[in-house]
Design a protein around this motif. Structure first.
Motif, PDB file in Angstrom:
ATOM      1  N   GLU A  29       0.835  -1.206   0.000  1.00 42.58           N
ATOM      2  CA  GLU A  29       0.000   0.000   0.000  1.00 42.58           C
ATOM      3  C   GLU A  29       0.869   1.255   0.000  1.00 42.58           C
ATOM      4  O   GLU A  29       0.626   2.194  -0.752  1.00 42.58           O
ATOM      5  CB  GLU A  29      -0.915   0.023   1.225  1.00 42.58           C
ATOM      6  CG  GLU A  29      -2.025  -1.002   1.183  1.00 42.58           C
ATOM      7  CD  GLU A  29      -2.740  -1.110   2.511  1.00 42.58           C
ATOM      8  OE1 GLU A  29      -3.957  -0.863   2.529  1.00 42.58           O
ATOM      9  OE2 GLU A  29      -2.080  -1.433   3.532  1.00 42.58           O
ATOM     10  N   VAL A  33       0.369   2.200  -3.799  1.00 47.08           N
ATOM     11  CA  VAL A  33      -0.838   3.034  -3.810  1.00 47.08           C
ATOM     12  C   VAL A  33      -0.455   4.494  -3.632  1.00 47.08           C
ATOM     13  O   VAL A  33      -1.092   5.384  -4.164  1.00 47.08           O
ATOM     14  CB  VAL A  33      -1.834   2.581  -2.710  1.00 47.08           C
ATOM     15  CG1 VAL A  33      -3.039   3.506  -2.647  1.00 47.08           C
ATOM     16  CG2 VAL A  33      -2.266   1.145  -2.952  1.00 47.08           C
ATOM     17  N   ARG A  77      -5.110   3.091   5.660  1.00 49.31           N
ATOM     18  CA  ARG A  77      -5.960   3.218   4.473  1.00 49.31           C
ATOM     19  C   ARG A  77      -7.236   3.993   4.777  1.00 49.31           C
ATOM     20  O   ARG A  77      -7.605   4.919   4.057  1.00 49.31           O
ATOM     21  CB  ARG A  77      -6.309   1.845   3.910  1.00 49.31           C
ATOM     22  CG  ARG A  77      -7.206   1.923   2.671  1.00 49.31           C
ATOM     23  CD  ARG A  77      -7.643   0.566   2.205  1.00 49.31           C
ATOM     24  NE  ARG A  77      -8.451  -0.062   3.250  1.00 49.31           N
ATOM     25  CZ  ARG A  77      -8.730  -1.354   3.301  1.00 49.31           C
ATOM     26  NH1 ARG A  77      -8.284  -2.171   2.371  1.00 49.31           N
ATOM     27  NH2 ARG A  77      -9.476  -1.835   4.273  1.00 49.31           N
ATOM     28  N   SER A  78      -7.935   3.606   5.869  1.00 44.86           N
ATOM     29  CA  SER A  78      -9.246   4.199   6.136  1.00 44.86           C
ATOM     30  C   SER A  78      -9.426   4.687   7.571  1.00 44.86           C
ATOM     31  O   SER A  78     -10.505   5.122   7.932  1.00 44.86           O
ATOM     32  CB  SER A  78     -10.344   3.185   5.812  1.00 44.86           C
ATOM     33  OG  SER A  78     -10.188   2.038   6.621  1.00 44.86           O
ATOM     34  N   GLU A 105      -6.885   6.619   1.901  1.00 38.63           N
ATOM     35  CA  GLU A 105      -7.785   6.361   0.770  1.00 38.63           C
ATOM     36  C   GLU A 105      -9.246   6.647   1.059  1.00 38.63           C
ATOM     37  O   GLU A 105     -10.040   6.737   0.129  1.00 38.63           O
ATOM     38  CB  GLU A 105      -7.648   4.910   0.314  1.00 38.63           C
ATOM     39  CG  GLU A 105      -6.299   4.581  -0.280  1.00 38.63           C
ATOM     40  CD  GLU A 105      -6.253   3.163  -0.780  1.00 38.63           C
ATOM     41  OE1 GLU A 105      -6.952   2.865  -1.772  1.00 38.63           O
ATOM     42  OE2 GLU A 105      -5.533   2.347  -0.177  1.00 38.63           O
ATOM     43  N   ARG A 114     -12.971   3.420  -2.884  1.00 39.04           N
ATOM     44  CA  ARG A 114     -12.346   4.350  -1.950  1.00 39.04           C
ATOM     45  C   ARG A 114     -11.902   5.595  -2.712  1.00 39.04           C
ATOM     46  O   ARG A 114     -11.758   5.583  -3.921  1.00 39.04           O
ATOM     47  CB  ARG A 114     -11.150   3.706  -1.260  1.00 39.04           C
ATOM     48  CG  ARG A 114     -11.570   2.549  -0.371  1.00 39.04           C
ATOM     49  CD  ARG A 114     -10.450   2.094   0.548  1.00 39.04           C
ATOM     50  NE  ARG A 114     -10.838   0.890   1.255  1.00 39.04           N
ATOM     51  CZ  ARG A 114     -11.548   0.871   2.373  1.00 39.04           C
ATOM     52  NH1 ARG A 114     -11.945   2.002   2.927  1.00 39.04           N
ATOM     53  NH2 ARG A 114     -11.868  -0.272   2.939  1.00 39.04           N
ATOM     54  N   GLY A 115     -11.680   6.662  -1.970  1.00 31.79           N
ATOM     55  CA  GLY A 115     -11.185   7.896  -2.570  1.00 31.79           C
ATOM     56  C   GLY A 115     -12.267   8.793  -3.138  1.00 31.79           C
ATOM     57  O   GLY A 115     -11.965   9.830  -3.720  1.00 31.79           O
ATOM     58  N   ARG A 121      -6.031  11.656   0.149  1.00 35.09           N
ATOM     59  CA  ARG A 121      -5.958  11.949  -1.298  1.00 35.09           C
ATOM     60  C   ARG A 121      -7.199  12.691  -1.767  1.00 35.09           C
ATOM     61  O   ARG A 121      -7.102  13.619  -2.565  1.00 35.09           O
ATOM     62  CB  ARG A 121      -5.784  10.661  -2.114  1.00 35.09           C
ATOM     63  CG  ARG A 121      -4.403  10.104  -2.030  1.00 35.09           C
ATOM     64  CD  ARG A 121      -4.106   9.062  -3.066  1.00 35.09           C
ATOM     65  NE  ARG A 121      -5.195   8.117  -3.278  1.00 35.09           N
ATOM     66  CZ  ARG A 121      -5.107   7.063  -4.058  1.00 35.09           C
ATOM     67  NH1 ARG A 121      -3.996   6.793  -4.700  1.00 35.09           N
ATOM     68  NH2 ARG A 121      -6.128   6.256  -4.195  1.00 35.09           N
TER      69      ARG A 121
END
Length: 130
Positions: A29, A33, A77-78, A105, A114-115, A121
């Motif tokens: 990630e 990512v 990530r979240s 994300e 996501r995003g 981001r």
């Protein structure tokens, strides 16, 4: 533990040069990512077995110069893994730990993407990808 929205986390890190910004996602990630600009990488857990990193606290302590009072800002990530990691850091004696809500994300939308709703981001904050 404090919870910061991505923009607030970015502002905090910018205004507090002593703050240690840690991305606790997996290696894949972080490297593929992308990651928040200035974030150091210490995986909370990682492939191939997805076991917790037994050296997580030790690695963060090293990056923090062994100061338990240094501000630590965690992103994943979240925003869920970073809460788990923050709790462990607090149990290890760190006194100023923050979690970035929605992470890098963001949360899943109705189409499971996501995003699209929130996150580092999504908010247009600085990031890079190797």
């Amino acid at each position: 533990m404090k919870h910061l929205l991505p923009r607030d986390a970015h502002e905090f890190v910018q205004k507090n040069p002593d703050a240690l910004f840690v991305d606790c996602r997996s290696d894949a990630e972080y490297f593929f990512v992308g990651h928040a600009l200035g974030a150091m990488h210490v995986a909370w857990y990682d492939a191939p077995d997805w076991d917790l990193n037994p050296e997580f606290v030790t690695e963060v302590k090293k990056l923090a110069g062994h100061s338990l009072d240094r501000p630590i800002v965690l992103i994943c990530r979240s925003g869920k893994r970073s809460v788990e990691a923050a709790q462990v850091l607090e149990q290890a004696g760190f006194t100023d730990v923050s979690n970035v809500l929605h992470g890098f994300e963001g949360d899943l939308n109705a189409e499971r993407q996501r995003g699209k709703l929130n996150g580092w981001r999504h908010d247009g904050l600085p990031w890079e990808q190797f």
